[in-house]
Scaffold this active site. Sequence first.
Site, PDB file in Angstrom:
ATOM      1  CB  ALA A 193      -0.633   4.536  15.887  1.00 55.65           C
ATOM      2  N   GLY A 233      -1.492   1.250   9.770  1.00 56.12           N
ATOM      3  CA  GLY A 233      -2.068   1.719   8.509  1.00 56.12           C
ATOM      4  C   GLY A 233      -3.574   1.905   8.596  1.00 56.12           C
ATOM      5  CE  LYS A 251      -3.966  -1.965   2.456  1.00 54.34           C
ATOM      6  NZ  LYS A 251      -4.924  -1.745   3.553  1.00 54.34           N
ATOM      7  N   GLY A 283     -16.012  -5.825  12.534  1.00 54.90           N
ATOM      8  CA  GLY A 283     -15.124  -5.327  11.480  1.00 54.90           C
ATOM      9  C   GLY A 283     -15.450  -5.778  10.062  1.00 54.90           C
ATOM     10  CG  ASP A 316      -8.376   0.424   4.596  1.00 57.21           C
ATOM     11  OD1 ASP A 316      -9.089  -0.415   3.997  1.00 57.21           O
ATOM     12  OD2 ASP A 316      -7.165   0.243   4.832  1.00 57.21           O
ATOM     13  CB  THR A 339       5.302   1.832  19.262  1.00 54.59           C
ATOM     14  OG1 THR A 339       5.406   0.413  19.318  1.00 54.59           O
ATOM     15  CG2 THR A 339       6.647   2.463  19.020  1.00 54.59           C
TER      16      THR A 339
HETATM   17  N1  LIG Z   1     -12.007  -4.628   8.786  1.00 53.67           N
HETATM   18  C1  LIG Z   1     -11.205  -4.215   7.820  1.00 53.67           C
HETATM   19  O1  LIG Z   1     -11.621  -3.931   6.700  1.00 53.67           O
HETATM   20  C2  LIG Z   1      -9.733  -4.067   8.097  1.00 53.67           C
HETATM   21  C3  LIG Z   1      -8.944  -3.241   7.283  1.00 53.67           C
HETATM   22  C4  LIG Z   1      -7.575  -3.105   7.562  1.00 53.67           C
HETATM   23  C5  LIG Z   1      -7.027  -3.791   8.650  1.00 53.67           C
HETATM   24  N2  LIG Z   1      -7.843  -4.595   9.413  1.00 53.67           N
HETATM   25  C6  LIG Z   1      -7.265  -5.301  10.582  1.00 53.67           C
HETATM   26  O2  LIG Z   1      -6.727  -4.324  11.447  1.00 53.67           O
HETATM   27  C7  LIG Z   1      -5.566  -4.809  12.102  1.00 53.67           C
HETATM   28  C8  LIG Z   1      -4.416  -3.813  11.937  1.00 53.67           C
HETATM   29  O3  LIG Z   1      -4.093  -3.676  10.569  1.00 53.67           O
HETATM   30  P1  LIG Z   1      -3.000  -2.605  10.066  1.00 53.67           P
HETATM   31  O4  LIG Z   1      -2.946  -2.742   8.605  1.00 53.67           O
HETATM   32  O5  LIG Z   1      -3.232  -1.276  10.684  1.00 53.67           O
HETATM   33  O6  LIG Z   1      -1.663  -3.245  10.704  1.00 53.67           O
HETATM   34  P2  LIG Z   1      -0.292  -2.506  11.099  1.00 53.67           P
HETATM   35  O7  LIG Z   1      -0.073  -1.292  10.272  1.00 53.67           O
HETATM   36  O8  LIG Z   1       0.737  -3.581  11.141  1.00 53.67           O
HETATM   37  O9  LIG Z   1      -0.545  -2.001  12.631  1.00 53.67           O
HETATM   38  C9  LIG Z   1      -0.670  -2.927  13.681  1.00 53.67           C
HETATM   39  C10 LIG Z   1      -1.122  -2.205  14.958  1.00 53.67           C
HETATM   40  O10 LIG Z   1      -1.345  -3.206  15.975  1.00 53.67           O
HETATM   41  C11 LIG Z   1      -0.534  -2.907  17.121  1.00 53.67           C
HETATM   42  N3  LIG Z   1      -0.143  -4.142  17.793  1.00 53.67           N
HETATM   43  C12 LIG Z   1       0.302  -5.291  17.216  1.00 53.67           C
HETATM   44  N4  LIG Z   1       0.585  -6.212  18.164  1.00 53.67           N
HETATM   45  C13 LIG Z   1       0.332  -5.625  19.371  1.00 53.67           C
HETATM   46  C14 LIG Z   1       0.435  -6.047  20.731  1.00 53.67           C
HETATM   47  N5  LIG Z   1       0.853  -7.286  21.044  1.00 53.67           N
HETATM   48  N6  LIG Z   1       0.077  -5.179  21.711  1.00 53.67           N
HETATM   49  C15 LIG Z   1      -0.359  -3.923  21.401  1.00 53.67           C
HETATM   50  N7  LIG Z   1      -0.478  -3.454  20.134  1.00 53.67           N
HETATM   51  C16 LIG Z   1      -0.128  -4.299  19.129  1.00 53.67           C
HETATM   52  C17 LIG Z   1       0.652  -2.141  16.555  1.00 53.67           C
HETATM   53  O11 LIG Z   1       1.267  -1.409  17.597  1.00 53.67           O
HETATM   54  P3  LIG Z   1       2.845  -1.005  17.495  1.00 53.67           P
HETATM   55  O12 LIG Z   1       2.899   0.223  16.639  1.00 53.67           O
HETATM   56  O13 LIG Z   1       3.253  -0.767  18.894  1.00 53.67           O
HETATM   57  O14 LIG Z   1       3.546  -2.189  16.861  1.00 53.67           O
HETATM   58  C18 LIG Z   1      -0.072  -1.243  15.524  1.00 53.67           C
HETATM   59  O15 LIG Z   1      -0.721  -0.160  16.161  1.00 53.67           O
HETATM   60  C19 LIG Z   1      -5.298  -6.191  11.489  1.00 53.67           C
HETATM   61  O16 LIG Z   1      -5.822  -7.166  12.371  1.00 53.67           O
HETATM   62  C20 LIG Z   1      -6.073  -6.182  10.193  1.00 53.67           C
HETATM   63  O17 LIG Z   1      -6.522  -7.469   9.807  1.00 53.67           O
HETATM   64  C21 LIG Z   1      -9.165  -4.727   9.173  1.00 53.67           C
END
Ligand SMILES: NC(=O)c1ccc[n+]([C@@H]2O[C@H](COP(=O)([O-])OP(=O)(O)OC[C@H]3O[C@@H](n4cnc5c(N)ncnc54)[C@H](OP(=O)(O)O)[C@@H]3O)[C@@H](O)[C@H]2O)c1
Length: 285
Positions: free
Chosen positions: A132, A134, A65, A247, A104, A157
Amino acid sequence: MIKAFVVGHPIKHSRSPLIHGYWLKRYGIDGSYERIDVAPVDLDEFLVALWPLGFVGGNVTIPHKEAVFEFLDNNKTERAQRVGAVNTLWYEDEGIELWGDNTDGLGFIANLNQNLGTGWDQYVENVLVIGAGGAARGIVASLQDHPLKRILVANRTISKAEELVRDLERYGRVTLEALAWDDLDNALARSQLIVNTTSLGMAGQPPLLLDLEKVPDDAIVSDIVYVPLRTPLLAAAEARGLRTVDGLGMLLHQAVPGFERWFGVRPEVTPELRALIVADIEGPS
Ligand SMILES: NC(=O)c1ccc[n+]([C@@H]2O[C@H](COP(=O)([O-])OP(=O)(O)OC[C@H]3O[C@@H](n4cnc5c(N)ncnc54)[C@H](OP(=O)(O)O)[C@@H]3O)[C@@H](O)[C@H]2O)c1
């Protein structure tokens, strides 16, 4: 035949082909929507070849992305510019200009609207966004267009939450604040909308454990994780008597603008489509 795609690496678990395939059949369109696995090193070559390969556009998913955002120079919607990532591509001027959008946040808001009615923002002042990454960026950027007072962004973080706030606070009038993970519990008592955007609660991940006792009785709890559909956070919120929004609707609604651009029909997010994806999530993998 009109051809669209979803590109990622890996891509085999994407549910987008199921969603667009359902709509192609429902609207009787002679079109296709295929999964394409492209490694990061081959991404630019793939993007240049899209039109010659016969594609009118497609979706972009992890890990491409941000790279696609960079590739497009200025051909991006204001929404995508704010978020810094692209998930939807299409051509303008018969293959001359490739454009990108980020849908999104739009999908997140459309899901709230469908579940709560469009007036939900009249009684929400403070929003707590947990995470915080994507997805959080897209969601905060879309929430900024609503008449809210404050959006708190809490992240494990903290520097990433601060960066998100720094990047987005110049847009709109809603106050944005970064919050340390340890201050989460205090913020819960002040929030009418609580959104989990972390991967906590996803199948195979630890749950997001929040003390919901102090949350206002009329608060809404939303989780963007959709595998499982009823995350531990949503189960706890339901047990506490709070309204919840899962979601899956975000995933379905974010797909609408792309389908409309490629195939010329604005598709509907129907109960039948939702049931199809629920069956896929809950069925044997
Ligand atoms: N429903 C939908 O259409 C949709 C769309 C997009 C994403 N999603 C879901 O949303 C989630 C995040 O996606 P993303 O693309 O934003 O991922 P990303 O950019 O990798 O961000 C992951 C986030 O989760 C946090 N995190 C991960 N492990 C953690 C832990 N053990 N304790 C506390 N915080 C933790 C990270 O914190 P740090 O910064 O501290 O690592 C960060 O804020 C995924 O599960 C994805 O499947 C759903």
